[in-house]
Design an enzyme around this catalytic site. Structure first.
Site, short mmCIF file in Angstrom:
data_model
loop_
_atom_site.label_atom_id
_atom_site.label_comp_id
_atom_site.label_asym_id
_atom_site.label_seq_id
_atom_site.Cartn_x
_atom_site.Cartn_y
_atom_site.Cartn_z
N THR A 190 -9.50 0.06 2.17
CA THR A 190 -9.32 1.43 2.54
C THR A 190 -10.28 2.11 1.39
OG1 THR A 190 -7.29 1.67 1.11
CG2 THR A 190 -7.06 1.55 3.48
N GLY A 232 0.55 -1.18 -0.09
CA GLY A 232 0.17 -0.05 0.05
C GLY A 232 0.83 1.23 -0.01
N TYR A 277 -16.56 1.55 6.36
CA TYR A 277 -15.27 1.62 6.46
C TYR A 277 -14.71 1.93 7.96
CZ TYR A 277 -10.39 3.54 6.42
OH TYR A 277 -9.14 3.84 6.63
N ALA A 317 -5.19 -3.21 5.10
CA ALA A 317 -6.50 -2.81 5.35
C ALA A 317 -7.20 -2.66 3.91
CB ALA A 317 -6.64 -1.27 5.83
N THR A 328 -7.51 5.10 11.65
CA THR A 328 -8.09 6.45 10.79
C THR A 328 -8.98 7.18 11.60
OG1 THR A 328 -9.49 6.75 8.99
CG2 THR A 328 -9.85 4.82 10.34
N ASP A 329 -9.05 8.32 11.21
CA ASP A 329 -9.78 9.35 11.70
C ASP A 329 -11.37 8.97 11.53
OD1 ASP A 329 -9.07 10.18 8.88
OD2 ASP A 329 -10.85 11.46 8.94
#
Length: 290
Positions: free
Chosen positions: A62, A10, A125, A60, A101-102
């Site tokens: 994403t 990634g 997600y 992940a 993640t946010d």
């Protein structure tokens, strides 16, 4: 020190693998072709065979919008996969750094999000990543969960590369301007992971959940409702990074420096690609004819 890197293919994984690690670190990159992280037996066997000193999980699902129509795939990678890696790490006494993640937040807060703020993911997600965080905390005692946001770089799909592409295709760029966040270079995340790895190596790690993003930019106005997407996004993705500074001495980097570097690399890559295409066309013309 041997470090397993899950998700090495990634955009962040590639930066981690090409970072300037000290020779005392041996990086073992693993992409989705090398290992299916949702397979418990395979993950356990790998950890037992390689006996790493540290595992970094960057693997992940994403594709935020596609996750709304492919929830099984998102949950398999982001929750089940994280759980399998964390359990195998605990079984083999391997510390784990897990990237998050946010999107675990709903974005309604007006101030930057702190690590202890209540989560409230809006879509598939975010929910799958938040569940992955809980799985890591439950399974692995020695873990660092690193939340980041608005990632960009020379590799993979991201906002910067999309805007560069749109700039060549459209006379006017319409950009959502009512979401707030901190652009974060993939290379800067890799650098932060190197610092955390160094603390772990020296036995100085402070386990827990941390935020790491680029220094906050100022952006001026289209609104989100003018750019509809399948997945809802947090209106506020600004993460408070004071905890990681106190624990590891990591400061938010300038997003402008990372952006300039990423754009240069993307444009250099395009130039090289165009040169190869032009050379190929010229060669083809030379070979054609009677």
């Amino acid at each position: 020190m041997k470090i397993l890197v899950f998700g090495a293919g990634g955009q962040i994984g590639r930066e981690v693998c090409r970072a300037a690690w000290s020779p005392r670190y041996a990086i073992l990159p693993l992409d989705r072709k090398a290992l299916d992280i949702t397979k418990s037996a395979a993950v356990s066997a790998l950890l037992a065979r390689e006996t790493p000193d540290l595992a970094i999980n960057l693997a992940a699902y994403t594709a935020v919008d596609r996750a709304e129509s492919e929830p099984e795939a998102a949950w398999a990678a982001n929750c089940a996969g994280a759980a399998q890696i964390a359990a195998a790490c605990e079984q083999n006494a391997t510390p784990l750094i897990h990237l998050s993640t946010d999107y675990v937040f709903d974005g309604r807060k007006t101030e930057p999000y702190r690590e202890e703020d209540a989560v409230g993911p809006l879509g598939v997600y975010g929910r799958s990543k938040e569940a992955g965080e809980r799985a890591v905390r439950a399974a692995a005692a020695r873990h660092v969960i690193l939340r980041t946001a608005w990632v960009f770089g020379a590799y993979g799909a991201n906002f910067v590369k999309t805007m560069l592409r749109f700039a060549t295709e459209r006379p006017v760029l319409r950009v959502v301007a009512d979401q707030r966040g901190c652009p974060t270079a993939a290379a800067d995340i890799a650098a932060a992971l190197m610092v955390i790895a160094g603390h772990i190596e020296k036995g100085e790690a402070k386990w827990g959940t941390y935020h790491f993003v680029g220094a906050r930019p100022q952006v001026e106005a289209i609104s989100t409702d003018q750019y509809p997407t399948p997945a809802r996004r947090p209106m506020n993705s600004v993460l408070d990074c004071r905890k990681i500074e106190a624990a590891f001495g990591i400061l938010p980097p300038s997003w402008r420096v990372g952006l300039a570097s990423a754009i240069r690399e993307v444009l250099d890559s395009k130039a090289q690609c165009n040169l190869r295409e032009d050379t190929g066309r010229a060669g083809g013309s030379a070979r054609s004819g009677p």
